[in-house]
Design a protein around this motif. Sequence first.
Motif, mmCIF file in Angstrom:
data_model
loop_
_atom_site.group_PDB
_atom_site.id
_atom_site.type_symbol
_atom_site.label_atom_id
_atom_site.label_comp_id
_atom_site.label_asym_id
_atom_site.label_seq_id
_atom_site.Cartn_x
_atom_site.Cartn_y
_atom_site.Cartn_z
ATOM 1 N N LEU A 1 116.846 -40.374 72.646
ATOM 2 C CA LEU A 1 117.257 -39.179 73.384
ATOM 3 C C LEU A 1 116.174 -38.697 74.331
ATOM 4 N N LYS A 2 114.939 -38.849 73.903
ATOM 5 C CA LYS A 2 113.812 -38.402 74.726
ATOM 6 C C LYS A 2 112.729 -39.474 74.672
ATOM 7 N N PRO A 3 112.758 -40.404 75.634
ATOM 8 C CA PRO A 3 111.830 -41.538 75.593
ATOM 9 C C PRO A 3 110.351 -41.141 75.559
ATOM 10 N N ALA A 4 110.044 -39.894 75.905
ATOM 11 C CA ALA A 4 108.654 -39.438 75.884
ATOM 12 C C ALA A 4 108.327 -38.649 74.617
ATOM 13 N N HIS A 5 109.158 -38.746 73.589
ATOM 14 C CA HIS A 5 108.953 -37.975 72.355
ATOM 15 C C HIS A 5 107.898 -38.683 71.501
ATOM 16 N N TYR A 6 106.639 -38.431 71.826
ATOM 17 C CA TYR A 6 105.562 -39.147 71.157
ATOM 18 C C TYR A 6 105.394 -38.708 69.692
ATOM 19 N N VAL A 7 105.806 -37.473 69.363
ATOM 20 C CA VAL A 7 105.696 -37.012 67.973
ATOM 21 C C VAL A 7 106.571 -37.859 67.060
ATOM 22 N N ALA A 8 107.799 -38.144 67.504
ATOM 23 C CA ALA A 8 108.693 -38.998 66.712
ATOM 24 C C ALA A 8 108.124 -40.414 66.600
ATOM 25 N N MET A 9 107.481 -40.895 67.672
ATOM 26 C CA MET A 9 106.872 -42.231 67.622
ATOM 27 C C MET A 9 105.753 -42.284 66.584
#
Length: 868
Positions: A636-644
């Motif tokens: 949903l948000k390719p820049a969601h680094y926290v989820a990564m």
Amino acid sequence: MTAPSLGKKGLSLPRESAGPEVAWAAVRFAALTALCVLCYSNSLHGELVHDDVWAILNNPDVRPGSSLTNIFSNDFWGKRMADNTSHKSYRPLCILTFKLNILLHGTTPLYFHVVNVCLHCAVTCLLMFICERFTFEDTRLAFVTALLFAVHPVHTEAVSGIVGRADVLACLLFLLTFLTYSRSVGLCLSEDSLPSTVSVCCLLVSLLLGTCAMLVKETGITVFGVCVLYDALVLCRKPLIYHLSGSRLRDLLSICGPFIKRACLISGYVMVIMSVRLWLMGGSMPLFSEQDNPASFSPDLLTRCLTLSYLLSFNAWLLLAPIVLCYDWQVGSIPLVESLDDLRNAATVLLAMVMVTLCLRCIFSLQRQESREILVGLSFLIFPFIPASNLFFRVGFVVAERVLYMPSMGYCILVAHGLGRLCSVLGRLGTTVLSVGMLILLLLFSWKTVQQNQVWLSREALFLSGIKTLPHNAKVHYNYANFLKDSGRHQEAIHHYTTALRLYPHHASAMNNLGTLTRNPLEAERYYRKALHINPQHNRALFNLGNLLKSQGKEREAETLLRDSIRFGPHFADAYSSLASLYADQKRFAEANEIYLKGIENCADSSDLHNNYGVFLVDTGEGELAAAHYQQAVRLKPAHYVAMVNLGRLLRSSNENEEAESWYKRALEVTRKVDILTPLGALYYNTGRYEEALQVYREAVALQPDSTDIWLALAQVLAMADRATEAEKMTLDIISRESRCIECYRLLSAIYSKRGNYTEALDALEKALQQNPSDLTVRAELYFSKGNQLREMNQLDRAFESYQLAVELKPDQSQAWMNMGGIQHMKGNYAAARMYYQQALLLTPGSKLLKENLAKLDRLERRLTGGA
């Protein structure tokens, strides 16, 4: 003015020589294109600002992985059309252009701006073409119309603001619809007939284009009214008047058949698509607040009528003299007209007189066939503005410059018509003066457009311009305060929130946001409760107050507030996360899980909600399911680094180190943050890749040089990488700054012990214990380490005492029990040794070493027994 000759598929003007005329036409089109590009070239490097952020960056329908079907079921902002909170603005084709922009060039603002400028060039050139073919006989007047349209400053919001693409693209489709409809009508074969439909294909294409105009922006549907009026009064003008005024009235229906069929087709089609549009809206109109359109909410009929009438003249003034322009005209910008003696009523009367005069002029000139210019000008001016006039339904703004983009075509046509009439009256000298005046006007408009483009380059420039232009507008202070808040300039934000509240005391959102900035919990609570007093359904105030009370331990009231926040804002993802975390803290895991699932159902495009649910699932032992939600958050948000990072940690816990490393590195491609570097460094450290760990931790230290934990982690890696001297120096440096760093003393002890400096190692552990750590586990581990050092120094009694202290603090330390047994074993206290070994074996029943020690003990006891 002489009547135009009717061509086979519409109006055409006589041509003396096609070659030079085509060349001059090309020059005119090139000049218009160049002028548009020059005027708007300084807007190309602007950011996505104001509504652009919500329509593009925060709109789930625009994202590359989103379903195309959502675009046709949701509104312009990504909400479901049937939702009560939907804006009801149905513009799927405009959203498709945004989506195409992102698919080709990502969210880079430059390409969005390039498309807008290209569309403006196309509209300008097409306007001149239509004016040449269907309005003016003098192509110079068509050129002047297009020049004025190209540079008009009121267009800056529509062209420089990306959301304005809806107006520009709808205008292009509006003109194309008008063009194809006009070409579908043939010439009159005799005085006893009306023009027939010579191209059904063109007529059907015009219906399609008009529908597309409506699907780009709602005002596009007004083109059908323009087409029918133009058909009746221009294409059918002479024979229709002849039959209406003649003696053959009984044959009117049969003679007017072609026109009636076209008019009925258009009318029926409009009714069908409007019905579909109403069905998509769920049968309800959008809900607006008083601050959106104060005049329409006034309880006094006279005030409503006078103010809404004055707003018509205000919009007309923006077209005539666009001196003061602003991105937002709400909340106090234009005070209500509450009485007949208000001087602003004079502007309303003057506008009414001008419009009546133009309409009468148009009607009287029908007999002389001179009405085309005024008729087209008035229809292009009035029809596209009707949806914004509050005449049939309430709109969500006071004045919006972007909605004047289409009506300004009519204004430009009327100005060019007036200029032509004056030139014909004043002669050569007067024409020269008027030409110079028109050139000066075009230069002034061009200068103003270039200046106004600067306003749309950034959020700060836009919001600051609003304060400079309309300092008495509460909304612009509120917007600027939001920007300052997001930028961390909290004191300035507080000032502008306070100013907004002084200008408009009932601004609940300003009150709520002011509460988020205060450091005093009691004061923050007071602001939240004031906001809720103004608007009891303000879901963000409910959310903020609920979180505040949750932090104070008032869980019952917090739960009620958070539930209300969800009830009044069912698509507010943060409220679901907060309520679920409250339940999780209370060990109400089933309810927490239910809230998360409900939130995901209502806010399926919230990446943060998926991430938070993943954290909850990890905490409740559902790691595999958590991984799926982390991955969904990233989709949903390719820049969601926290989820990564969370996904990397989850994989690391399952020893899937390669995959974990890839996710950490992917997060680092988004941003270089300490929160990403430290778990990656820990992964390298735990897998023996010390040089890579050193590189990562050094970068982390450079980003956050005041962090004791990162310096300590770096020292630990140095120690493991056989660089003990550097590790010792770094650890001592940390202790010099943070003398109570227990882990630093433990690391020093390990370094000294590895060198064989047991006395120094023991001294470091003693200093760690002197800090009296409150964590019993840490104290137990320190006593265990101390026992190990004393055992290495052959001080077995003291070592035994340390191990005893360790197991008193932490009875599950199997190794301490075993070492105690070993000491007693060595001292010949076999019964005590057996007791300690067995205690250790209860904790680690699979320990081979314990079993071997017990076996040795058995042999010794048997030998002693046998010897006895």
